[in-house]
Design an enzyme around this catalytic site. Structure first.
Site, PDB file in Angstrom:
ATOM      1  CE  LYS A   1     110.868  -7.467 -12.262  1.00 29.43           C
ATOM      2  NZ  LYS A   1     112.175  -7.984 -11.882  1.00 29.43           N
TER       3      LYS A   1
HETATM    4  C1  LIG Z   1     112.989  -8.904 -10.997  1.00 32.19           C
HETATM    5  C2  LIG Z   1     113.051  -8.812  -9.549  1.00 32.19           C
HETATM    6  C3  LIG Z   1     114.356  -9.046  -9.061  1.00 32.19           C
HETATM    7  C4  LIG Z   1     115.489  -9.132  -9.663  1.00 32.19           C
HETATM    8  O1  LIG Z   1     115.943  -8.260 -10.634  1.00 32.19           O
HETATM    9  P1  LIG Z   1     116.957  -8.726 -12.041  1.00 32.19           P
HETATM   10  O2  LIG Z   1     117.004  -7.283 -12.903  1.00 32.19           O
HETATM   11  O3  LIG Z   1     116.080  -9.745 -12.823  1.00 32.19           O
HETATM   12  O4  LIG Z   1     118.075  -9.191 -11.456  1.00 32.19           O
HETATM   13  C5  LIG Z   1     114.553  -8.716  -7.628  1.00 32.19           C
HETATM   14  N1  LIG Z   1     113.307  -8.982  -6.880  1.00 32.19           N
HETATM   15  C6  LIG Z   1     112.356  -8.982  -7.391  1.00 32.19           C
HETATM   16  C7  LIG Z   1     110.928  -8.845  -6.260  1.00 32.19           C
HETATM   17  C8  LIG Z   1     112.015  -9.017  -8.607  1.00 32.19           C
HETATM   18  O5  LIG Z   1     110.694  -9.036  -9.282  1.00 32.19           O
END
Ligand SMILES: *Cc1c(COP(=O)(O)O)cnc(C)c1O
Length: 399
Positions: A198
């Site tokens: 991210k």
């Molecule tokens: C990465 C992601 C999540 C969850 O995040 P984590 O920190 O990995 O638990 C939820 N929704 C979307 C669309 C994502 O890309």
């Protein structure tokens, strides 16, 4: 596992010598220093870095509050708890997302309702959402797919009319804006993730931003076992200085101070990261916009994506290859392509609950045609050129 770089088409050398992944973190010496300093401090978890990180998130998104969690999925679970989702409640979300956007509803016993995407934006279609609202609907979870905010005005208006809570899954859209407003201050609650692919990372981590005092209190409670030391929230009077109360069933979803310290130095680079992502996306756009075998992602004028992912559609009707063949050929060129996402209702867990293929034709059609190209701020111009060259080479071989 595919053997990388050994299947290059035309039998020749692959475009790249080394494998380029689709996404990766950027960690510098300042980040490392910040984490090491925290290790030397008295606090490893829930110390001063948590509040500092939360304050910075709140400031950069324009929200009143931010509550940090151990990961984005835990944050979504907490938001569903704060919204009061329970058995019998329906929550509408997109099928074109990571499964966590839907799973959080299930953790609270709620029922997931998938509304199809709009074929232009690939985001949840407000008209479809409206048609699925029932007496039992309690919340909407729009997802800002690839970093472009969903149709938040339409969704917020609908929610107001029907007394629904909007929890925006903004895992892809930290640093994005909607009609000039930063994502994070528009929905009732907004979730960001700090997974390494991210925009900024804390290893694992997530946050909920909100302007509501009530949600803020409930999020804090849920993060730490349902325990409070705030007398205003207690049922009984203080029995002594040791006294606290567990007033509801919560979890241990806390972020550590080491993670928050990393998040603070990462956030300082957010603008730079987003600017670089946009630069790379523009390069891809200009290249693939004129290519007859690809469709580039549509961008609405009134929003500014922060480009978590770059997704192209393949014009399969004009190609002598399946998506899988194109995918494999790009991996053989050492280009780390990916597919985001398998529609959530295709997964066996949801199939076993009776969700059938065909319920979201636009998302399902999109799934068959998409490829995610590498996009992360640490990519060099040469890396970007390699991706363009490899895609053109592979498409030419199959056209
Ligand atoms: C990465 C992601 C999540 C969850 O995040 P984590 O920190 O990995 O638990 C939820 N929704 C979307 C669309 C994502 O890309």
């Amino acid at each position: 596992m595919l053997k990388q770089g050994t299947l290059a088409i035309h039998g020749g050398k692959p475009v790249r010598d080394s494998y380029l992944s689709y996404g990766r973190q950027w960690i510098d010496e300042e980040d490392i220093h910040a984490v090491v300093e925290t290790l030397r401090s008295p606090f490893l978890t829930q110390g001063p870095k948590i509040k500092e990180f939360e304050d910075q998130i709140a400031k950069s998104t324009g929200a009143k509050y931010a509550v940090a969690f151990s990961n984005g999925t835990a944050a979504l679970h907490a938001a569903c708890y704060a919204a009061g989702i329970r058995q019998g409640d329906e929550v509408i979300t997109s099928p074109m997302t990571f499964s966590a956007s839907a799973n959080c509803v299930r953790y609270c016993g709620g029922t997931v309702v998938f509304a199809d995407i709009h074929p232009d934006t690939y985001n949840i279609d407000p008209a479809k959402v409206r048609s699925l609202i029932t007496e039992r609907t309690k919340a909407i979870i729009p997802v800002d797919y690839t970093g472009q905010p969903a149709d938040l005005d339409e969704i917020m208006a609908m929610a107001k009319e029907h007394h629904l809570v909007v929890i925006e899954d903004a895992a892809h859209s930290l640093g994005a804006s909607y009609k000039g407003k930063p994502v994070g201050s528009i929905a009732d609650m907004t979730m960001f993730s700090f997974h390494p692919v991210k925009h900024v990372t804390t290893g694992e981590g997530g946050v909920i931003t909100t302007n509501s005092d009530e949600y803020y209190q409930r999020l804090l409670l849920f993060r730490s076992h349902g325990i409070t030391r705030d007398q205003a929230l207690m049922q009984h009077s203080l029995e002594g200085p040791w006294y606290y109360e567990m007033v509801d069933l919560g979890y241990n979803y806390r972020m550590t101070d080491m993670q928050a310290a990393l998040g603070i130095t990462q956030l300082q680079k957010l603008d730079k990261f987003v600017a670089r992502r946009r630069e790379i996306a523009e390069r891809y756009n200009s290249q693939f916009n004129r290519h007859p075998l690809t469709t580039i992602p549509y961008q609405a004028d009134d929003r500014n994506s922060s480009w978590h992912l770059y997704v192209i559609q393949l014009e399969l009707e004009k190609l002598n290859a399946t998506r899988k063949e194109i995918f494999d050929a790009l991996v053989a060129e050492n280009i780390g392509v990916n597919v985001h996402y398998i529609p959530v209702h295709f997964h066996p867990y949801y199939q076993a609950q009776g969700y059938r293929k065909g319920l979201a034709p636009e998302a399902e059609r999109l799934y068959d045609r998409i490829l995610t190209l590498p996009l992360f701020p640490a990519m060099s111009d040469d890396d970007v050129n390699d991706v363009v060259e490899a895609v053109e080479k592979v498409l030419a071989a199959y056209s």
